[in-house]
Each structure stands twice: as C-alpha cells, then as structure tokens.
Write a protein that holds these residues in place. Structure first.
Motif, short mmCIF file in Angstrom:
data_model
loop_
_atom_site.label_atom_id
_atom_site.label_comp_id
_atom_site.label_asym_id
_atom_site.label_seq_id
_atom_site.Cartn_x
_atom_site.Cartn_y
_atom_site.Cartn_z
N ASP A 89 0.85 -1.11 0.05
CA ASP A 89 0.12 0.04 0.09
C ASP A 89 0.90 1.22 -0.08
N ALA A 90 2.13 1.20 0.19
CA ALA A 90 3.02 2.13 0.39
C ALA A 90 3.01 3.13 -1.10
N PRO A 91 3.07 4.52 -1.08
CA PRO A 91 3.01 5.15 -2.47
C PRO A 91 4.11 4.98 -3.49
N GLY A 92 5.46 4.71 -2.63
CA GLY A 92 6.77 4.77 -3.44
C GLY A 92 7.38 5.86 -3.13
N CYS A 93 8.59 5.94 -4.26
CA CYS A 93 9.54 7.06 -4.03
C CYS A 93 9.01 8.41 -4.61
N ALA A 94 9.18 9.50 -3.81
CA ALA A 94 8.70 10.98 -4.11
C ALA A 94 9.25 11.60 -5.28
N TRP A 95 10.36 10.80 -5.81
CA TRP A 95 11.18 11.37 -6.79
C TRP A 95 10.93 10.92 -8.07
N CYS A 96 11.39 9.45 -8.11
CA CYS A 96 11.30 8.72 -9.31
C CYS A 96 9.67 7.86 -9.37
N PHE A 97 8.87 8.18 -8.39
CA PHE A 97 7.62 7.54 -8.26
C PHE A 97 7.52 6.16 -8.68
N GLU A 98 8.71 5.27 -8.31
CA GLU A 98 8.95 3.85 -8.56
C GLU A 98 8.33 3.18 -7.43
N ASP A 99 7.71 2.11 -7.50
CA ASP A 99 7.30 1.41 -6.14
C ASP A 99 8.09 0.67 -5.60
N ASP A 100 9.07 1.21 -4.78
CA ASP A 100 10.12 0.45 -4.14
C ASP A 100 9.89 0.98 -2.66
N VAL A 101 10.75 0.24 -1.94
CA VAL A 101 10.86 0.31 -0.45
C VAL A 101 11.31 1.76 -0.40
N THR A 102 10.95 2.61 0.63
CA THR A 102 11.64 3.95 0.94
C THR A 102 11.69 4.13 2.36
N SER A 103 12.72 5.40 2.47
CA SER A 103 13.24 5.75 3.67
C SER A 103 12.94 7.15 3.79
N PRO A 104 12.51 7.73 4.80
CA PRO A 104 12.51 9.24 5.12
C PRO A 104 13.76 10.28 4.92
N VAL A 105 13.77 11.06 4.07
CA VAL A 105 14.87 12.03 3.89
C VAL A 105 14.49 13.44 4.33
N PRO A 106 15.05 14.22 5.39
CA PRO A 106 14.57 15.64 5.55
C PRO A 106 15.10 16.63 4.49
N VAL A 107 13.81 17.15 3.95
CA VAL A 107 13.82 18.25 2.87
C VAL A 107 12.94 19.25 3.07
N ASP A 108 13.37 20.44 3.06
CA ASP A 108 12.64 21.52 3.21
C ASP A 108 11.29 21.56 4.52
#
Length: 230
Positions: free
Chosen positions: A183-202
């Motif tokens: 159910d995870a939406p995937g990467c916020a940059w490439c939009f691929e449906d991969d496992v993600t980790s939080p990165v601090p941005v803005d």
C-alpha cells in the motif's frame, strides 16, 4: 496579462476562467469547492493551484503529503514533533510536513496527524496545534489522532514497529506494514514502487528509494536540492 493554460485530467483550464479563490489555491480548479483535502495540479502565474483527488482521477500526482501537528513551544517540543513526523513518513510512505507554525492551508494535505493531546481531551493545547486541528475539522480533512500504545505491534514480515496506525488482517489478525501490504505510494522523486526511507527536505520528511535518497542527501548537503513533492 496573457492568460496561462494548464491541462488537468484532459481538461484545458485558462487562468482567465478561474476565480480568485482558485488562483490563490483556496478552491478546487475543477469544482470550485473549498472543503476537503486537495492535491497540487499545476502552476498558474507563479501560483500553485489545487484540485480534489476525486475531481482529477486520471491526473498523475506525487504521494499525497500529510501535515504533522503538535506542541512546538520549545526546541525540545519541535525535536519531538520531528521524530514523530519521521515515524509518520516511514510507516505511511507519505511526505510528512512538520507544522512549526499555523500558516498552513490544511486543505492542501491529505490528512493531519496529531502528536500529543487533541481537542477531544479537554486539556490545554499548544496554540499552533489548536488552530490547525480546528481548521482540519472545519474543512473535513482527515484528522488522525494518536493510537493507544496497546495497539502498537511489529510487522509480521519485516518487523517494522507500527506506532501510527496498526493495520491487522481481517481474517488472521496478523500485522503488516504499508510496504509489506503493497500500500505504500513509493518514491517521491522517481515514483517507482520501491521500499523507501525518510529524508529531511525543506522542513519535511520525504520518502525516497535508496538510489534517489542517496542523491537527495548529497544535493541537500550542497544546498542544491531539486523540487520534490513537499
């Protein structure tokens, strides 16, 4: 000034046909409604415009961001809220914006997550949290209150501790995280449906896959981070 045209779900929209509320991001560019959560769908005359997800079902959009609210009176409060927002991003896969002030339009978020006491508890609350909670209720944006500690559990597949919203299988009662449920939406940059980790941005925690996260961390350190869905 020449009118600007954007296309939303196959519909061409001219800036000249929009109301001031639509141009200011206060109303949906399709239905003109001002209640409920909305997602960004374009930029007109340097202003970001929004629409309800139901009004733009075919519009490709990044993972819907959420707003995380709670006490921010002291540096320690802000640090605790940022840690909670990390968990929200990590467990839901949504970009989690940390609300350090009340100058946010809650309608531009898919949900508002609360850290600490809520309006229903009848106790003294942080003024920033009070304003944003009340606006979420008024505009019909989902308000996600802290779950009781007794509901915390580990994902049966990967072991991730579920502290935000534990989801159990309706038949087996087993617990699975958003990634393991698919159910995870995937990467916020490439939009691929991969496992993600939080990165601090803005001022937010944003979910990135490993390759994108590596590049984004380098860009943040250089002060040249590209725009992402925050």
């Amino acid at each position: 000034m020449a009118h600007v045209i954007i296309t939303v779900s196959g519909i061409s929209i001219s800036s000249g046909a929009l109301t001031p509320a639509q141009l200011n991001g206060l109303a949906c560019v399709i239905c003109e409604g001002e209640d409920g959560a909305m997602v960004p769908v374009g930029t007109i005359e340097a202003c970001q415009v929004f629409a309800h997800p139901a009004c733009v079902p075919s519009q490709p959009v990044p993972p819907s961001r959420v707003l995380v609210i709670g006490p921010v009176a002291t540096p320690g409060d802000v640090a605790d809220l940022r840690a909670f927002a990390f968990d929200v991003c990590d467990q839901t896969g949504a970009p989690a914006v940390v609300a350090t002030h009340n100058d946010y339009d809650v309608r531009h978020f898919s949900a508002v997550y609360v850290y600490g006491p809520t309006l229903s508890e009848g106790v003294r609350l942080d003024p920033v949290a009070v304003v944003l909670m009340a606006e979420a209720i008024a505009y019909g944006v989902d308000l996600v209150e802290p779950q009781p500690l007794a509901l915390d559990a580990n994902c049966e597949a990967c072991g991730q501790r579920q502290t935000i919203t534990t989801v159990r299988d309706g038949v087996t009662s087993e617990v699975f995280c958003a990634d393991c449920r698919g159910d995870a939406p995937g990467c916020a940059w490439c939009f691929e449906d991969d496992v993600t980790s939080p990165v601090p941005v803005d001022g937010a925690w944003v979910p990135f896959c490993h390759p994108c996260g590596k590049q984004m961390r380098k860009a943040v350190r250089r002060g040249s981070a590209p725009h992402v869905a925050v």
